[in-house]
Write a protein that holds these residues in place. Structure first.
Motif, PDB file in Angstrom:
ATOM      1  N   GLU A  18       0.788  -1.229   0.000  1.00 28.08           N
ATOM      2  CA  GLU A  18       0.000   0.000   0.000  1.00 28.08           C
ATOM      3  C   GLU A  18       0.826   1.287   0.000  1.00 28.08           C
ATOM      4  O   GLU A  18       0.330   2.334  -0.398  1.00 28.08           O
ATOM      5  CB  GLU A  18      -0.930   0.027   1.219  1.00 28.08           C
ATOM      6  CG  GLU A  18      -1.980  -1.058   1.207  1.00 28.08           C
ATOM      7  CD  GLU A  18      -2.984  -0.898   0.082  1.00 28.08           C
ATOM      8  OE1 GLU A  18      -3.372   0.249  -0.231  1.00 28.08           O
ATOM      9  OE2 GLU A  18      -3.381  -1.932  -0.491  1.00 28.08           O
ATOM     10  N   PHE A  19       2.066   1.234   0.464  1.00 25.69           N
ATOM     11  CA  PHE A  19       2.870   2.443   0.623  1.00 25.69           C
ATOM     12  C   PHE A  19       4.322   2.155   0.234  1.00 25.69           C
ATOM     13  O   PHE A  19       5.249   2.437   0.990  1.00 25.69           O
ATOM     14  CB  PHE A  19       2.763   2.911   2.071  1.00 25.69           C
ATOM     15  CG  PHE A  19       3.129   4.346   2.330  1.00 25.69           C
ATOM     16  CD1 PHE A  19       3.172   5.296   1.323  1.00 25.69           C
ATOM     17  CD2 PHE A  19       3.443   4.754   3.614  1.00 25.69           C
ATOM     18  CE1 PHE A  19       3.510   6.612   1.581  1.00 25.69           C
ATOM     19  CE2 PHE A  19       3.787   6.066   3.882  1.00 25.69           C
ATOM     20  CZ  PHE A  19       3.813   6.998   2.868  1.00 25.69           C
ATOM     21  N   PRO A  20       4.538   1.590  -0.974  1.00 25.39           N
ATOM     22  CA  PRO A  20       5.889   1.171  -1.346  1.00 25.39           C
ATOM     23  C   PRO A  20       6.881   2.323  -1.451  1.00 25.39           C
ATOM     24  O   PRO A  20       8.074   2.129  -1.238  1.00 25.39           O
ATOM     25  CB  PRO A  20       5.688   0.476  -2.701  1.00 25.39           C
ATOM     26  CG  PRO A  20       4.433   1.072  -3.252  1.00 25.39           C
ATOM     27  CD  PRO A  20       3.577   1.357  -2.047  1.00 25.39           C
ATOM     28  N   GLN A  21       6.402   3.517  -1.753  1.00 24.61           N
ATOM     29  CA  GLN A  21       7.324   4.652  -1.889  1.00 24.61           C
ATOM     30  C   GLN A  21       8.064   4.960  -0.591  1.00 24.61           C
ATOM     31  O   GLN A  21       9.157   5.498  -0.613  1.00 24.61           O
ATOM     32  CB  GLN A  21       6.625   5.897  -2.436  1.00 24.61           C
ATOM     33  CG  GLN A  21       5.456   6.397  -1.633  1.00 24.61           C
ATOM     34  CD  GLN A  21       4.122   5.772  -1.973  1.00 24.61           C
ATOM     35  OE1 GLN A  21       4.023   4.582  -2.206  1.00 24.61           O
ATOM     36  NE2 GLN A  21       3.074   6.579  -1.974  1.00 24.61           N
ATOM     37  N   ALA A  22       7.525   4.574   0.540  1.00 27.73           N
ATOM     38  CA  ALA A  22       8.198   4.816   1.817  1.00 27.73           C
ATOM     39  C   ALA A  22       8.897   3.574   2.347  1.00 27.73           C
ATOM     40  O   ALA A  22       9.894   3.693   3.043  1.00 27.73           O
ATOM     41  CB  ALA A  22       7.196   5.318   2.858  1.00 27.73           C
ATOM     42  N   LYS A  24       9.512   0.368   0.433  1.00 25.93           N
ATOM     43  CA  LYS A  24      10.115  -0.606  -0.478  1.00 25.93           C
ATOM     44  C   LYS A  24      11.638  -0.564  -0.484  1.00 25.93           C
ATOM     45  O   LYS A  24      12.297  -1.583  -0.648  1.00 25.93           O
ATOM     46  CB  LYS A  24       9.587  -0.416  -1.896  1.00 25.93           C
ATOM     47  CG  LYS A  24      10.001  -1.532  -2.814  1.00 25.93           C
ATOM     48  CD  LYS A  24       9.315  -1.473  -4.143  1.00 25.93           C
ATOM     49  CE  LYS A  24       9.742  -2.679  -4.956  1.00 25.93           C
ATOM     50  NZ  LYS A  24       8.872  -2.947  -6.036  1.00 25.93           N
ATOM     51  N   ALA A  25      12.224   0.602  -0.296  1.00 28.49           N
ATOM     52  CA  ALA A  25      13.676   0.730  -0.360  1.00 28.49           C
ATOM     53  C   ALA A  25      14.374  -0.060   0.739  1.00 28.49           C
ATOM     54  O   ALA A  25      15.547  -0.395   0.621  1.00 28.49           O
ATOM     55  CB  ALA A  25      14.080   2.199  -0.281  1.00 28.49           C
ATOM     56  N   CYS A  66       5.792   8.208   9.503  1.00 28.82           N
ATOM     57  CA  CYS A  66       5.731   6.763   9.257  1.00 28.82           C
ATOM     58  C   CYS A  66       5.489   5.997  10.551  1.00 28.82           C
ATOM     59  O   CYS A  66       4.687   5.060  10.583  1.00 28.82           O
ATOM     60  CB  CYS A  66       7.022   6.278   8.606  1.00 28.82           C
ATOM     61  SG  CYS A  66       7.202   6.725   6.874  1.00 28.82           S
TER      62      CYS A  66
END
Length: 142
Positions: A18-22, A24-25, A66
Motif C-alpha cells: 500500500e505504501f511502497p514509496q516509503a 520498499k527501499a 511513518c
C-alpha cells in the motif's frame, strides 16, 4: 492498552503493497508494534544529512509520520486511507551522522474518527531524543 490488530510481519507486508514509496527501499524497518507503541529504525545514509552534518528535518518528519502510521495500523488494522491531519515537531539536538535514527511512537488516544500520538526520535544508542513530534490522524469510516 489496545490489543494489536496487525503484527510486524502483517504490517510490513501491508506497507510494501500500500505504501511502497516509503517502505520498499528497505531503509526503514519495523522493530516492534503492539497496538499501543511501535519502534521503527531508519538505517543511516549520507542522504539524510543537511549542511552542517546533522540529520535533516525532512528526514525526521517523514520518519515520525511513518512511525505514527505504523502504530495506528497496529491498533486499528489495515486501513490504508488513515491520513495525517496534523504533525508538530520540535527539534531538540543534533542527530549524529553515521547513526541510525529510531522512532519510538506511542498512541495517546484513539477515537472513532481521530487518533493522537507522539513520537520520540533518537540517534544511535543515545536515550536523549533529537526530536519530539505529536501527530493527529484521521480514521475513515469503516
Amino acid at each position: 492498552m489496545t490489543k494489536s490488530k496487525m503484527n510486524v510481519v502483517e504490517l510490513e507486508s501491508f506497507l510494501l503493497t500500500e505504501f511502497p514509496q516509503a517502505f520498499k527501499a528497505g531503509d526503514i524497518s519495523i522493530e516492534s508494534a503492539d497496538g499501543a507503541t511501535c519502534l521503527l529504525r531508519q538505517r543511516y545514509s549520507d542522504q539524510m544529512l543537511r549542511p552542517g552534518g546533522t540529520i535533516s528535518g525532512p528526514t525526521l518528519m517523514a520518519l515520525a509520520d511513518c512511525a505514527m502510521y505504523v502504530v495506528l495500523l497496529s491498533a486499528i488494522g489495515p486501513v490504508s486511507l488513515a491520513v495525517t491531519v496534523n504533525l508538530n515537531i520540535n527539534f531538540l539536538r543534533k542527530g549524529a551522522p553515521g547513526q541510525d535514527v529510531l522512532a519510538a511512537a506511542r498512541l495517546l488516544k484513539i477515537g472513532r474518527r481521530l487518533a493522537v500520538g507522539e513520537v520520540n526520535l533518537l540517534s544511535g544508542t543515545s536515550s536523549d531524543p533529537i526530536a519530539h513530534a505529536t501527530s493527529t490522524y484521521s480514521i475513515p469510516n469503516a
